[in-house]
Motif scaffolding. Structure first.
Motif, PDB file in Angstrom:
ATOM      1  N   ARG A  76       0.802  -1.231   0.000  1.00  0.00           N
ATOM      2  CA  ARG A  76       0.000   0.000   0.000  1.00  0.00           C
ATOM      3  C   ARG A  76       0.831   1.274   0.000  1.00  0.00           C
ATOM      4  NH1 ARG A  76      -2.391  -2.852   4.308  1.00  0.00           N
ATOM      5  NH2 ARG A  76      -1.538  -1.247   5.668  1.00  0.00           N
ATOM      6  N   THR A  77       2.129   1.158   0.282  1.00  0.00           N
ATOM      7  CA  THR A  77       2.991   2.341   0.363  1.00  0.00           C
ATOM      8  C   THR A  77       4.216   2.159  -0.514  1.00  0.00           C
ATOM      9  OG1 THR A  77       2.268   2.715   2.643  1.00  0.00           O
ATOM     10  CG2 THR A  77       4.273   3.843   1.940  1.00  0.00           C
ATOM     11  N   ARG A  78       4.463   3.149  -1.359  1.00  0.00           N
ATOM     12  CA  ARG A  78       5.687   3.181  -2.168  1.00  0.00           C
ATOM     13  C   ARG A  78       6.770   3.876  -1.362  1.00  0.00           C
ATOM     14  NH1 ARG A  78       3.381   5.951  -7.548  1.00  0.00           N
ATOM     15  NH2 ARG A  78       2.362   7.189  -5.955  1.00  0.00           N
ATOM     16  N   VAL A  79       8.001   3.383  -1.478  1.00  0.00           N
ATOM     17  CA  VAL A  79       9.126   3.973  -0.762  1.00  0.00           C
ATOM     18  C   VAL A  79      10.261   4.206  -1.755  1.00  0.00           C
ATOM     19  CG1 VAL A  79      10.778   3.718   1.122  1.00  0.00           C
ATOM     20  CG2 VAL A  79       8.489   2.708   1.335  1.00  0.00           C
ATOM     21  N   LEU A  80      10.709   5.445  -1.852  1.00  0.00           N
ATOM     22  CA  LEU A  80      11.878   5.801  -2.648  1.00  0.00           C
ATOM     23  C   LEU A  80      12.980   6.167  -1.669  1.00  0.00           C
ATOM     24  CD1 LEU A  80      10.294   8.064  -5.413  1.00  0.00           C
ATOM     25  CD2 LEU A  80      10.795   5.616  -5.510  1.00  0.00           C
ATOM     26  N   ARG A  81      14.207   5.719  -1.978  1.00  0.00           N
ATOM     27  CA  ARG A  81      15.311   5.947  -1.045  1.00  0.00           C
ATOM     28  C   ARG A  81      16.619   6.090  -1.803  1.00  0.00           C
ATOM     29  NH1 ARG A  81      18.945   2.346   1.753  1.00  0.00           N
ATOM     30  NH2 ARG A  81      19.546   3.227   3.746  1.00  0.00           N
ATOM     31  N   THR A  82      17.444   6.995  -1.324  1.00  0.00           N
ATOM     32  CA  THR A  82      18.799   7.147  -1.847  1.00  0.00           C
ATOM     33  C   THR A  82      19.700   7.633  -0.722  1.00  0.00           C
ATOM     34  OG1 THR A  82      20.123   8.041  -3.678  1.00  0.00           O
ATOM     35  CG2 THR A  82      18.566   9.548  -2.646  1.00  0.00           C
ATOM     36  N   GLY A  97       4.871   7.301  -0.308  1.00  0.00           N
ATOM     37  CA  GLY A  97       3.650   7.695  -1.010  1.00  0.00           C
ATOM     38  C   GLY A  97       2.690   6.526  -1.108  1.00  0.00           C
ATOM     39  N   ASP A  98       1.419   6.833  -1.104  1.00  0.00           N
ATOM     40  CA  ASP A  98       0.404   5.791  -1.236  1.00  0.00           C
ATOM     41  C   ASP A  98       0.422   5.196  -2.631  1.00  0.00           C
ATOM     42  OD1 ASP A  98      -0.477   6.263   1.355  1.00  0.00           O
ATOM     43  OD2 ASP A  98      -1.996   7.711   0.714  1.00  0.00           O
ATOM     44  N   VAL A  99       0.131   3.912  -2.706  1.00  0.00           N
ATOM     45  CA  VAL A  99      -0.073   3.252  -3.992  1.00  0.00           C
ATOM     46  C   VAL A  99      -1.531   3.500  -4.351  1.00  0.00           C
ATOM     47  CG1 VAL A  99      -0.172   1.033  -5.179  1.00  0.00           C
ATOM     48  CG2 VAL A  99       1.687   1.505  -3.576  1.00  0.00           C
ATOM     49  N   PRO A 100      -1.795   4.039  -5.541  1.00  0.00           N
ATOM     50  CA  PRO A 100      -3.190   4.296  -5.912  1.00  0.00           C
ATOM     51  C   PRO A 100      -3.997   2.995  -5.926  1.00  0.00           C
ATOM     52  CG  PRO A 100      -1.677   5.287  -7.485  1.00  0.00           C
ATOM     53  CD  PRO A 100      -0.860   4.438  -6.575  1.00  0.00           C
ATOM     54  N   ALA A 101      -5.216   3.091  -5.440  1.00  0.00           N
ATOM     55  CA  ALA A 101      -6.113   1.924  -5.454  1.00  0.00           C
ATOM     56  C   ALA A 101      -6.484   1.626  -6.890  1.00  0.00           C
ATOM     57  CB  ALA A 101      -7.355   2.215  -4.623  1.00  0.00           C
ATOM     58  N   PRO A 102      -6.541   0.332  -7.245  1.00  0.00           N
ATOM     59  CA  PRO A 102      -6.925  -0.001  -8.619  1.00  0.00           C
ATOM     60  C   PRO A 102      -8.381   0.381  -8.879  1.00  0.00           C
ATOM     61  CG  PRO A 102      -6.714  -1.981  -7.267  1.00  0.00           C
ATOM     62  CD  PRO A 102      -6.263  -0.829  -6.435  1.00  0.00           C
ATOM     63  N   ALA A 103      -8.627   0.820 -10.097  1.00  0.00           N
ATOM     64  CA  ALA A 103      -9.989   1.173 -10.464  1.00  0.00           C
ATOM     65  C   ALA A 103     -10.834  -0.089 -10.561  1.00  0.00           C
ATOM     66  CB  ALA A 103      -9.991   1.904 -11.809  1.00  0.00           C
ATOM     67  N   SER A 104     -12.047  -0.005 -10.090  1.00  0.00           N
ATOM     68  CA  SER A 104     -12.958  -1.150 -10.145  1.00  0.00           C
ATOM     69  C   SER A 104     -13.426  -1.359 -11.572  1.00  0.00           C
ATOM     70  CB  SER A 104     -14.171  -0.917  -9.248  1.00  0.00           C
ATOM     71  OG  SER A 104     -13.767  -0.749  -7.922  1.00  0.00           O
ATOM     72  N   VAL A 105     -13.415  -2.615 -12.002  1.00  0.00           N
ATOM     73  CA  VAL A 105     -13.886  -2.955 -13.338  1.00  0.00           C
ATOM     74  C   VAL A 105     -15.404  -2.867 -13.336  1.00  0.00           C
ATOM     75  CG1 VAL A 105     -13.996  -4.773 -15.092  1.00  0.00           C
ATOM     76  CG2 VAL A 105     -11.920  -4.452 -13.735  1.00  0.00           C
ATOM     77  N   GLY A 106     -15.942  -2.162 -14.300  1.00  0.00           N
ATOM     78  CA  GLY A 106     -17.378  -2.037 -14.418  1.00  0.00           C
ATOM     79  C   GLY A 106     -17.991  -1.022 -13.476  1.00  0.00           C
ATOM     80  N   ALA A 107     -17.169  -0.182 -12.865  1.00  0.00           N
ATOM     81  CA  ALA A 107     -17.698   0.828 -11.962  1.00  0.00           C
ATOM     82  C   ALA A 107     -18.422   1.908 -12.748  1.00  0.00           C
ATOM     83  CB  ALA A 107     -16.558   1.453 -11.151  1.00  0.00           C
ATOM     84  N   ALA A 108     -19.451   2.444 -12.160  1.00  0.00           N
ATOM     85  CA  ALA A 108     -20.219   3.506 -12.815  1.00  0.00           C
ATOM     86  C   ALA A 108     -19.381   4.769 -12.913  1.00  0.00           C
ATOM     87  CB  ALA A 108     -21.490   3.785 -12.012  1.00  0.00           C
ATOM     88  N   ALA A 109     -19.519   5.485 -14.006  1.00  0.00           N
ATOM     89  CA  ALA A 109     -18.751   6.704 -14.204  1.00  0.00           C
ATOM     90  C   ALA A 109     -19.426   7.888 -13.603  1.00  0.00           C
ATOM     91  CB  ALA A 109     -18.518   6.938 -15.695  1.00  0.00           C
TER      92      ALA A 109
END
Length: 109
Positions: A76-82, A97-109
């Motif tokens: 659920r969380t992206r981590v960048l490091r250097t 940073g948060d990982v974007p939630a996947p869009a639901s298939v067939g969700a109403a627009a």
């Protein structure tokens, strides 16, 4: 001789922080970490998404290929490091940073 570090023993990362404040005071404010465990390291962590990390990365001249990427918190969380050398200190730059939630298939627009 004592094994206890003094504030003087942390002068390298403190000096680096002072220089960063002067040179990059316009950038997003990170969480700052200095530890007696790694007395020459200064950690700058940005928890409000990855744009702040990218601003710091670019300002410090860190090439994208010098950044590691991983996921945490069950993906659920992206981590960048250097880690780079800066003003005699080991500077660790970390962005979360948060990982974007996947869009639901067939969700109403």
């Amino acid at each position: 001789m004592s094994d206890v570090l003094t504030l003087d023993d942390l002068s390298v990362p403190l000096r680096a922080l002072r220089l960063l404040t002067v040179d990059f005071g316009h950038l997003p404010a990170p969480t700052v970490g200095i530890s007696h465990i790694y007395p020459d390291r200064l950690e700058l962590a940005l928890h409000s998404g990855l744009p702040g990390f990218e601003a710091w990365r670019e300002a410090l001249g860190v090439a994208p290929e010098e950044v590691t990427y991983r996921l945490q918190s069950d993906g659920r969380t992206r981590v960048l490091r250097t880690i780079i050398a800066y003003a005699g200190a080991e500077l660790e730059l970390v962005g979360y940073g948060d990982v974007p939630a996947p869009a639901s298939v067939g969700a109403a627009a």
